[in-house]
Scaffold this motif. Structure first.
Motif, PDB file in Angstrom:
ATOM      1  N   ILE A 137       1.103  -0.946  -0.151  1.00 44.21           N
ATOM      2  CA  ILE A 137      -0.045  -0.448  -0.242  1.00 44.21           C
ATOM      3  C   ILE A 137       1.028   1.261  -0.135  1.00 44.21           C
ATOM      4  O   ILE A 137       2.131   1.613   0.635  1.00 44.21           O
ATOM      5  CB  ILE A 137      -0.672   0.026   1.052  1.00 44.21           C
ATOM      6  N   ILE A 138       0.932   1.950  -1.059  1.00 46.43           N
ATOM      7  CA  ILE A 138       1.437   3.320  -1.242  1.00 46.43           C
ATOM      8  C   ILE A 138       0.212   4.538  -0.487  1.00 46.43           C
ATOM      9  O   ILE A 138      -0.529   4.582  -0.842  1.00 46.43           O
ATOM     10  CB  ILE A 138       1.999   4.419  -2.014  1.00 46.43           C
ATOM     11  N   LYS A 139       0.657   5.584   0.445  1.00 49.93           N
ATOM     12  CA  LYS A 139      -0.326   6.469   0.601  1.00 49.93           C
ATOM     13  C   LYS A 139       1.138   7.684   0.322  1.00 49.93           C
ATOM     14  O   LYS A 139       2.188   7.691   0.752  1.00 49.93           O
ATOM     15  CB  LYS A 139      -0.811   6.815   2.089  1.00 49.93           C
ATOM     16  N   GLU A 182       4.288   6.628   2.236  1.00 48.28           N
ATOM     17  CA  GLU A 182       3.610   6.439   3.783  1.00 48.28           C
ATOM     18  C   GLU A 182       3.425   4.811   2.865  1.00 48.28           C
ATOM     19  O   GLU A 182       3.200   4.634   1.444  1.00 48.28           O
ATOM     20  CB  GLU A 182       2.168   6.220   3.590  1.00 48.28           C
ATOM     21  N   VAL A 183       4.692   3.960   3.276  1.00 51.81           N
ATOM     22  CA  VAL A 183       4.455   2.506   2.799  1.00 51.81           C
ATOM     23  C   VAL A 183       4.103   1.698   3.897  1.00 51.81           C
ATOM     24  O   VAL A 183       4.660   1.559   5.122  1.00 51.81           O
ATOM     25  CB  VAL A 183       6.045   2.161   2.084  1.00 51.81           C
ATOM     26  N   LEU A 184       3.454   0.612   3.237  1.00 51.74           N
ATOM     27  CA  LEU A 184       2.586  -0.484   4.371  1.00 51.74           C
ATOM     28  C   LEU A 184       2.906  -1.936   3.299  1.00 51.74           C
ATOM     29  O   LEU A 184       2.454  -1.780   2.374  1.00 51.74           O
ATOM     30  CB  LEU A 184       1.378  -0.448   5.265  1.00 51.74           C
ATOM     31  N   THR A 185       2.417  -2.760   4.536  1.00 55.60           N
ATOM     32  CA  THR A 185       2.928  -4.080   3.443  1.00 55.60           C
ATOM     33  C   THR A 185       2.322  -4.902   4.249  1.00 55.60           C
ATOM     34  O   THR A 185       1.809  -5.237   4.832  1.00 55.60           O
ATOM     35  CB  THR A 185       4.181  -4.571   3.970  1.00 55.60           C
ATOM     36  N   TYR A 186       1.537  -6.106   3.668  1.00 52.75           N
ATOM     37  CA  TYR A 186       0.556  -7.146   4.415  1.00 52.75           C
ATOM     38  C   TYR A 186       1.061  -8.231   3.609  1.00 52.75           C
ATOM     39  O   TYR A 186       1.816  -7.847   2.173  1.00 52.75           O
ATOM     40  CB  TYR A 186      -0.757  -6.824   4.185  1.00 52.75           C
ATOM     41  N   GLN A 187       0.329  -9.644   3.837  1.00 51.26           N
ATOM     42  CA  GLN A 187       0.115 -10.684   3.013  1.00 51.26           C
ATOM     43  C   GLN A 187      -0.980 -11.502   3.445  1.00 51.26           C
ATOM     44  O   GLN A 187      -2.352 -10.662   2.990  1.00 51.26           O
ATOM     45  CB  GLN A 187       1.639 -11.727   3.921  1.00 51.26           C
ATOM     46  N   VAL A 188      -1.390 -12.415   2.221  1.00 52.92           N
ATOM     47  CA  VAL A 188      -1.959 -12.917   1.678  1.00 52.92           C
ATOM     48  C   VAL A 188      -2.523 -14.441   2.121  1.00 52.92           C
ATOM     49  O   VAL A 188      -1.172 -15.147   1.310  1.00 52.92           O
ATOM     50  CB  VAL A 188      -2.711 -12.293  -0.060  1.00 52.92           C
TER      51      VAL A 188
END
Length: 195
Positions: A137-139, A182-188
């Motif tokens: 995710i980028i913001k 702003e960078v966020l990571t997640y897994q799936v």
């Protein structure tokens, strides 16, 4: 994804079936039936709020993809809502027609809670990316976009992945090089319909 948060393949198949039946009912314009536990695998996790995406493909090409990164509803309700949105409300595509139903494949993605990714500059950001593992995710201001980890299959180069994600967010394609996103990571955990 933590082991206790993971769904079994049987639960994944059930969620795909829920997504397909939800779309079928909408196409037939029949009211949704109340959820019953008949034939449903252990449903404890189905009532936990989770981020989900539902992706539709036809002949290997994207046909619709809508989801929620943040957990907004219990898992099973989120899958139903996103199945309808992917089929009928994705602004990139015309609504799904009844004659397409047998030709689409459905994928349900269950997301972990996004976590901030600290980085110092573009080189550090590139070094910390995990292709095929992390969704991103980028913001920046009012601009925001995400790519699921599955997108790494189409955009395997880190620079290309970030450039396209910036474009999706409505930003300059090189915005990721400036170091102020702003960078966020997640897994799936993804479940694909068997063909």
């Amino acid at each position: 994804m933590e082991r206790e948060d993971r769904l079994t393949s049987e639960q994944g198949r059930y969620l795909i079936d829920v997504a397909r039946k939800t779309i079928e009912k909408a196409l037939r314009k029949t009211p949704a039936e109340p959820d019953s536990s008949g034939g449903r695998p252990d449903a404890g996790l189905f009532h936990v709020r989770r981020g989900t995406f539902v992706t539709l493909t036809r002949d290997g090409q994207l046909r619709g993809c809508i989801g929620h990164i943040a957990a907004q509803a219990p898992l099973i309700e989120s899958v139903r809502e996103n199945a309808l949105s992917a089929a009928f409300r994705d602004p990139r595509f015309r609504p799904l027609s009844a004659d397409e139903l047998d030709r689409i494949a459905i994928e349900v993605s269950i997301l972990t809670e996004p976590q901030p990714l600290a980085y110092t500059d573009a080189a550090d950001l590139l070094a910390k990316l995990r292709p095929g593992v992390d969704g991103l995710i980028i913001k920046k201001g009012y601009h925001q976009a995400t790519f699921l980890p599955q997108v790494w299959e189409q955009l395997p180069r880190k620079e290309e992945f970030l450039t396209n994600l910036c474009l999706k967010a409505g930003l300059d394609p090189e915005a990721w090089r400036k170091g102020d996103l702003e960078v966020l990571t997640y897994q799936v955990q993804a479940f694909e319909e068997e063909s």
